[in-house]
Motif scaffolding. Structure first.
Motif, mmCIF file in Angstrom:
data_model
loop_
_atom_site.group_PDB
_atom_site.id
_atom_site.type_symbol
_atom_site.label_atom_id
_atom_site.label_comp_id
_atom_site.label_asym_id
_atom_site.label_seq_id
_atom_site.Cartn_x
_atom_site.Cartn_y
_atom_site.Cartn_z
ATOM 1 N N GLY A 37 22.924 25.699 17.443
ATOM 2 C CA GLY A 37 22.367 27.493 16.863
ATOM 3 C C GLY A 37 21.687 27.101 15.333
ATOM 4 O O GLY A 37 21.425 27.504 14.600
ATOM 5 N N LEU A 38 19.932 26.761 15.871
ATOM 6 C CA LEU A 38 19.963 26.234 14.799
ATOM 7 C C LEU A 38 18.624 27.387 14.108
ATOM 8 O O LEU A 38 18.300 27.288 12.850
ATOM 9 N N GLY A 39 18.353 28.614 14.992
ATOM 10 C CA GLY A 39 17.800 29.688 14.322
ATOM 11 C C GLY A 39 16.814 29.914 13.324
ATOM 12 O O GLY A 39 15.943 28.560 13.923
ATOM 13 N N LEU A 40 16.730 29.927 11.955
ATOM 14 C CA LEU A 40 16.104 29.920 11.401
ATOM 15 C C LEU A 40 16.020 28.695 10.099
ATOM 16 O O LEU A 40 15.119 27.553 9.273
ATOM 17 N N GLY A 41 17.164 27.497 10.763
ATOM 18 C CA GLY A 41 17.498 27.044 10.114
ATOM 19 C C GLY A 41 18.098 26.933 8.318
ATOM 20 O O GLY A 41 18.710 26.115 8.077
ATOM 21 N N ARG A 42 18.804 27.763 8.516
ATOM 22 C CA ARG A 42 19.392 28.579 7.007
ATOM 23 C C ARG A 42 20.695 27.223 7.353
ATOM 24 O O ARG A 42 20.978 27.123 5.737
ATOM 25 N N THR A 43 21.584 27.647 8.197
ATOM 26 C CA THR A 43 22.903 27.079 7.959
ATOM 27 C C THR A 43 22.181 25.121 8.212
ATOM 28 O O THR A 43 23.880 24.617 7.836
ATOM 29 N N ASP A 60 19.120 23.998 20.201
ATOM 30 C CA ASP A 60 18.390 25.814 20.502
ATOM 31 C C ASP A 60 17.328 25.442 21.619
ATOM 32 O O ASP A 60 17.393 24.428 21.693
ATOM 33 N N GLU A 80 18.374 24.625 27.533
ATOM 34 C CA GLU A 80 20.207 25.684 27.041
ATOM 35 C C GLU A 80 20.961 24.792 26.845
ATOM 36 O O GLU A 80 21.085 23.763 27.380
ATOM 37 N N LEU A 81 21.818 25.400 25.702
ATOM 38 C CA LEU A 81 22.909 24.739 25.694
ATOM 39 C C LEU A 81 24.488 24.178 26.667
ATOM 40 O O LEU A 81 24.634 23.462 26.871
ATOM 41 N N ASP A 102 26.452 28.434 15.791
ATOM 42 C CA ASP A 102 26.685 30.428 15.448
ATOM 43 C C ASP A 102 25.728 30.497 16.194
ATOM 44 O O ASP A 102 24.102 30.623 16.349
HETATM 45 C C1 LIG Z 1 22.410 33.888 14.861
HETATM 46 S S1 LIG Z 1 20.855 31.945 15.038
HETATM 47 C C2 LIG Z 1 21.673 30.849 14.842
HETATM 48 C C3 LIG Z 1 21.669 30.980 13.216
HETATM 49 C C4 LIG Z 1 21.967 29.497 12.082
HETATM 50 N N1 LIG Z 1 22.735 29.016 12.081
HETATM 51 C C5 LIG Z 1 20.652 30.186 11.327
HETATM 52 O O1 LIG Z 1 21.230 29.956 9.650
HETATM 53 O O2 LIG Z 1 19.183 30.414 11.106
HETATM 54 C C6 LIG Z 1 21.686 31.777 16.984
HETATM 55 C C7 LIG Z 1 20.070 31.220 18.022
HETATM 56 O O3 LIG Z 1 21.234 30.208 18.803
HETATM 57 C C8 LIG Z 1 20.544 29.941 19.810
HETATM 58 N N2 LIG Z 1 20.721 30.637 21.063
HETATM 59 C C9 LIG Z 1 21.767 31.349 21.612
HETATM 60 N N3 LIG Z 1 22.417 31.061 22.450
HETATM 61 C C10 LIG Z 1 21.453 30.136 23.512
HETATM 62 C C11 LIG Z 1 21.960 29.351 24.395
HETATM 63 N N4 LIG Z 1 22.623 29.504 24.765
HETATM 64 N N5 LIG Z 1 20.666 27.550 24.437
HETATM 65 C C12 LIG Z 1 20.463 27.132 23.729
HETATM 66 N N6 LIG Z 1 20.573 28.474 21.953
HETATM 67 C C13 LIG Z 1 20.988 29.290 22.212
HETATM 68 C C14 LIG Z 1 19.172 31.478 19.834
HETATM 69 O O4 LIG Z 1 17.939 31.114 20.103
HETATM 70 C C15 LIG Z 1 19.185 31.714 17.945
HETATM 71 O O5 LIG Z 1 18.132 30.696 17.341
#
Ligand SMILES: C[S@@+](CC[C@H](N)C(=O)[O-])C[C@H]1O[C@@H](n2cnc3c(N)ncnc32)[C@H](O)[C@@H]1O
Length: 163
Positions: A37-43, A60, A80-81, A102
């Motif tokens: 869950g890279l998301g915005l990349g903060r963690t 992600d 997809e994970l 995450d």
């Molecule tokens: C809460 S955000 C992560 C925040 C990130 N750790 C940060 O600190 O910025 C969750 C991320 O998980 C990804 N995600 C959720 N379910 C997923 C899946 N089934 N397959 C791939 N990515 C997934 C979403 O696209 C999203 O970018």
């Protein structure tokens, strides 16, 4: 009942405390890191800063991270994970010393499904003694739950160790 703001605050406090604890725990132990869950990349950015000698593979569906929080292309696994995690767990079998997951949202049913998928697929990747940090409660085979470190409120984050 905590407000949404308080819930977010508690989650971030717990995340930060768990990271600090986990970085100490894995010091001197070989292995790579999965950021699920890279998301915005903060963690990702936080881990890259504190454990810069580790390879961190970030997963992600798409790259949506801040430019300065984006891994090298070779360290990003897109898709997809449910597809990418089983493949990566086989490819990096027994090599992951820290997995941070995450992927939760406010959708309870989706969280339940994602936690199940994560629990079913993560185990082969974990090295002996590996830590799993998660925003959702998991039941990964061959792992045991751990108490949270000081500064992390119960049920705001979850920690497991490969036994
Ligand atoms: C809460 S955000 C992560 C925040 C990130 N750790 C940060 O600190 O910025 C969750 C991320 O998980 C990804 N995600 C959720 N379910 C997923 C899946 N089934 N397959 C791939 N990515 C997934 C979403 O696209 C999203 O970018």
């Amino acid at each position: 009942m905590p407000t949404r703001l308080e819930k977010t605050l508690y989650r971030l406090q717990a995340q930060n405390a768990c990271f600090a604890w986990a970085f100490e725990q894995i010091t001197g132990k070989p292995g790579i890191v999965f950021e699920l869950g890279l998301g915005l990349g903060r963690t990702y950015n936080h881990m890259h800063h504190h454990i810069s000698d580790r390879r961190i593979l970030a997963f992600d569906r798409k790259v949506g991270s801040y430019p300065d929080c984006t891994p090298d292309e070779k360290d990003i696994v897109l898709g997809e994970l449910a597809d990418t995690l089983p493949r990566a767990a086989e490819q990096y079998r027994g090599q992951v010393i820290l997995a941070h997951t995450d992927i939760g949202s406010f959708d309870r049913e989706q969280n339940r499904r994602l936690a199940q998928m994560m629990s079913n697929n993560l185990s082969p990747a974990l090295a002996p003694g590996a830590l799993v940090m998660s925003d959702l409660p998991l039941s990964v085979p061959e792992t045991e739950p751990l108490p949270l470190p000081e500064g992390a409120r119960a049920d705001c984050y979850y920690l497991y160790r490969r036994v």
